[in-house]
Design a protein around this motif. Structure first.
Motif, PDB file in Angstrom:
ATOM      1  N   MET A   1       0.724  -1.269   0.073  1.00  0.00           N
ATOM      2  CA  MET A   1      -0.015  -0.017   0.063  1.00  0.00           C
ATOM      3  C   MET A   1       0.962   1.527   0.049  1.00  0.00           C
ATOM      4  SD  MET A   1      -3.318   0.144   2.115  1.00  0.00           S
ATOM      5  CE  MET A   1      -3.859   1.857   2.843  1.00  0.00           C
ATOM      6  N   ILE A   2       0.515   2.328  -0.841  1.00  0.00           N
ATOM      7  CA  ILE A   2       1.415   3.513  -0.946  1.00  0.00           C
ATOM      8  C   ILE A   2       0.710   4.491  -0.006  1.00  0.00           C
ATOM      9  CG2 ILE A   2       1.881   5.207  -2.465  1.00  0.00           C
ATOM     10  CD1 ILE A   2       1.293   3.570  -4.766  1.00  0.00           C
ATOM     11  N   SER A   3       1.933   4.931   0.638  1.00  0.00           N
ATOM     12  CA  SER A   3       1.626   5.993   1.654  1.00  0.00           C
ATOM     13  C   SER A   3       0.985   7.403   1.272  1.00  0.00           C
ATOM     14  CB  SER A   3       2.946   6.555   2.502  1.00  0.00           C
ATOM     15  OG  SER A   3       3.804   7.005   1.980  1.00  0.00           O
ATOM     16  N   GLU A   4       0.381   8.038   2.049  1.00  0.00           N
ATOM     17  CA  GLU A   4      -0.001   9.589   1.407  1.00  0.00           C
ATOM     18  C   GLU A   4       1.250  10.428   1.082  1.00  0.00           C
ATOM     19  OE1 GLU A   4      -3.095  11.022   1.051  1.00  0.00           O
ATOM     20  OE2 GLU A   4      -3.854   8.746   1.391  1.00  0.00           O
ATOM     21  N   GLU A   5       2.038  10.250   1.676  1.00  0.00           N
ATOM     22  CA  GLU A   5       3.412  11.162   1.218  1.00  0.00           C
ATOM     23  C   GLU A   5       3.763  10.798   0.124  1.00  0.00           C
ATOM     24  OE1 GLU A   5       7.959  11.736   2.449  1.00  0.00           O
ATOM     25  OE2 GLU A   5       6.637  11.166   4.079  1.00  0.00           O
ATOM     26  N   ARG A   6       4.003   9.330  -0.362  1.00  0.00           N
ATOM     27  CA  ARG A   6       4.289   8.810  -1.579  1.00  0.00           C
ATOM     28  C   ARG A   6       3.277   9.309  -2.860  1.00  0.00           C
ATOM     29  NH1 ARG A   6       7.900   7.613  -5.071  1.00  0.00           N
ATOM     30  NH2 ARG A   6       7.590   5.426  -6.263  1.00  0.00           N
ATOM     31  N   LYS A   7       1.934   9.161  -2.532  1.00  0.00           N
ATOM     32  CA  LYS A   7       0.880   9.586  -3.474  1.00  0.00           C
ATOM     33  C   LYS A   7       1.064  11.249  -3.921  1.00  0.00           C
ATOM     34  CE  LYS A   7      -2.505   6.178  -2.113  1.00  0.00           C
ATOM     35  NZ  LYS A   7      -4.025   6.152  -1.578  1.00  0.00           N
ATOM     36  N   ASN A   8       1.402  12.068  -2.829  1.00  0.00           N
ATOM     37  CA  ASN A   8       1.440  13.512  -2.983  1.00  0.00           C
ATOM     38  C   ASN A   8       2.712  13.680  -3.856  1.00  0.00           C
ATOM     39  OD1 ASN A   8      -0.971  14.116  -1.818  1.00  0.00           O
ATOM     40  ND2 ASN A   8       0.268  14.366   0.343  1.00  0.00           N
ATOM     41  N   LYS A   9       3.615  12.812  -3.518  1.00  0.00           N
ATOM     42  CA  LYS A   9       4.846  13.158  -4.430  1.00  0.00           C
ATOM     43  C   LYS A   9       4.726  12.829  -5.850  1.00  0.00           C
ATOM     44  CE  LYS A   9       9.729  12.044  -4.186  1.00  0.00           C
ATOM     45  NZ  LYS A   9      10.896  11.196  -3.663  1.00  0.00           N
ATOM     46  N   ILE A  10       3.998  11.898  -5.942  1.00  0.00           N
ATOM     47  CA  ILE A  10       3.786  11.267  -7.607  1.00  0.00           C
ATOM     48  C   ILE A  10       2.912  12.308  -8.158  1.00  0.00           C
ATOM     49  CG2 ILE A  10       2.481   9.680  -8.929  1.00  0.00           C
ATOM     50  CD1 ILE A  10       3.498   7.413  -6.933  1.00  0.00           C
ATOM     51  N   LYS A  11       1.843  12.803  -7.536  1.00  0.00           N
ATOM     52  CA  LYS A  11       0.840  13.973  -8.087  1.00  0.00           C
ATOM     53  C   LYS A  11       1.458  15.110  -8.180  1.00  0.00           C
ATOM     54  CE  LYS A  11      -3.042  14.054  -5.911  1.00  0.00           C
ATOM     55  NZ  LYS A  11      -4.039  14.202  -5.065  1.00  0.00           N
ATOM     56  N   TYR A  12       2.387  15.744  -7.477  1.00  0.00           N
ATOM     57  CA  TYR A  12       3.247  16.924  -7.805  1.00  0.00           C
ATOM     58  C   TYR A  12       4.038  16.458  -8.988  1.00  0.00           C
ATOM     59  CZ  TYR A  12       6.159  20.608  -6.895  1.00  0.00           C
ATOM     60  OH  TYR A  12       7.107  21.586  -7.082  1.00  0.00           O
ATOM     61  N   SER A  13       4.823  15.451  -8.993  1.00  0.00           N
ATOM     62  CA  SER A  13       5.707  15.206 -10.045  1.00  0.00           C
ATOM     63  C   SER A  13       4.856  15.317 -11.437  1.00  0.00           C
ATOM     64  CB  SER A  13       6.332  13.765  -9.948  1.00  0.00           C
ATOM     65  OG  SER A  13       7.210  13.470 -11.185  1.00  0.00           O
ATOM     66  N   LEU A  14       3.623  14.442 -11.522  1.00  0.00           N
ATOM     67  CA  LEU A  14       2.910  14.528 -12.729  1.00  0.00           C
ATOM     68  C   LEU A  14       2.252  15.953 -13.042  1.00  0.00           C
ATOM     69  CD1 LEU A  14       0.819  11.259 -12.124  1.00  0.00           C
ATOM     70  CD2 LEU A  14       2.546  11.709 -13.969  1.00  0.00           C
ATOM     71  N   LYS A  15       2.009  16.631 -12.192  1.00  0.00           N
ATOM     72  CA  LYS A  15       1.628  17.958 -12.494  1.00  0.00           C
ATOM     73  C   LYS A  15       2.711  18.799 -12.974  1.00  0.00           C
ATOM     74  CE  LYS A  15      -0.594  22.112  -9.900  1.00  0.00           C
ATOM     75  NZ  LYS A  15      -1.149  22.572  -8.748  1.00  0.00           N
ATOM     76  N   ASN A  16       3.908  18.805 -12.376  1.00  0.00           N
ATOM     77  CA  ASN A  16       4.983  19.383 -12.907  1.00  0.00           C
ATOM     78  C   ASN A  16       5.200  19.040 -14.448  1.00  0.00           C
ATOM     79  OD1 ASN A  16       5.470  21.059 -10.705  1.00  0.00           O
ATOM     80  ND2 ASN A  16       7.100  19.657 -10.022  1.00  0.00           N
ATOM     81  N   THR A  17       5.172  17.756 -14.633  1.00  0.00           N
ATOM     82  CA  THR A  17       5.577  17.297 -16.048  1.00  0.00           C
ATOM     83  C   THR A  17       4.385  17.996 -16.919  1.00  0.00           C
ATOM     84  OG1 THR A  17       6.276  15.223 -15.057  1.00  0.00           O
ATOM     85  CG2 THR A  17       5.594  15.171 -17.633  1.00  0.00           C
ATOM     86  N   LYS A  18       3.212  17.886 -16.511  1.00  0.00           N
ATOM     87  CA  LYS A  18       1.973  18.598 -17.372  1.00  0.00           C
ATOM     88  C   LYS A  18       2.377  19.801 -17.767  1.00  0.00           C
ATOM     89  CE  LYS A  18      -1.884  15.400 -16.500  1.00  0.00           C
ATOM     90  NZ  LYS A  18      -3.116  15.308 -15.738  1.00  0.00           N
ATOM     91  N   GLU A  19       2.917  20.881 -16.842  1.00  0.00           N
ATOM     92  CA  GLU A  19       3.326  22.182 -17.132  1.00  0.00           C
ATOM     93  C   GLU A  19       4.163  22.403 -17.752  1.00  0.00           C
ATOM     94  OE1 GLU A  19       1.465  24.793 -15.808  1.00  0.00           O
ATOM     95  OE2 GLU A  19       0.045  23.696 -15.159  1.00  0.00           O
TER      96      GLU A  19
END
Length: 169
Positions: free
Chosen positions: A1-19
């Motif tokens: 199971m993925i921790s909340e910190e890891r999920k937020n890190k992935i979400k932030y990385s994907l957002k930066n990539t889209k930008e």
């Protein structure tokens, strides 16, 4: 199971990539190679490279070997080539995996285009075998190809830099 910190890190990385990708521009560069300054080894390598790309493309669209074009694996190393009245196994020595991916993707795109035309009411046939291929898609800059300056390009598997005339589209 993925921790909340890891999920937020992935979400932030994907957002930066889209930008970052919003500002990027897709470019297609077509080049013509000057053959007069190439060594015999480089000329032979280029000839075999385009010959192998023809073999792979024809193998991919041949329904006798591939039931489903969309399940074709790019890691294929041997293809069956029709010679006079029978098939022979030929090894693909010069095509890199990314070149193979590009050629298989091209065949898939051609099939999709024919399907769309048929759905729009046009009369279409099947894909025909190629007697020659004049272009190979090079996918990744700095890996399969590198433009050294306006006059020279390096291609994966070819040691000599190729002098080219650039035709931008």
């Amino acid at each position: 199971m993925i921790s909340e910190e890891r999920k937020n890190k992935i979400k932030y990385s994907l957002k930066n990539t889209k930008e970052r990708r919003k500002n990027q521009i897709i470019t297609i560069v077509k080049t013509k190679i000057y053959m007069d300054k190439l060594s015999n080894k480089t000329v032979n390598t280029l000839k075999i490279l385009f010959l192998e790309s023809k073999w792979l493309y024809n193998y991919v669209i041949n329904r006798e070997f591939t039931d489903d074009l969309f399940k074709t694996d790019y890691r294929i190393n041997c293809v069956d080539v029709y010679v006079i009245d029978h098939y022979e196994k030929r090894k693909l020595k010069y095509l890199s995996s990314q070149m193979k991916q590009g050629l298989i993707e091209r065949a898939r795109d051609n099939i999709k285009s024919l399907h769309e035309l048929k759905n729009n009411g046009f009369k279409v046939g099947s894909l025909r075998f190629k007697s020659f291929i004049s272009s190979i898609p090079l996918k990744q800059f700095n890996n399969t190809y590198k433009i050294t300056n306006n006059s020279y390009i390096r291609i994966q598997g070819i040691k000599q830099p190729l002098r080219v005339q650039t035709v931008n589209e």
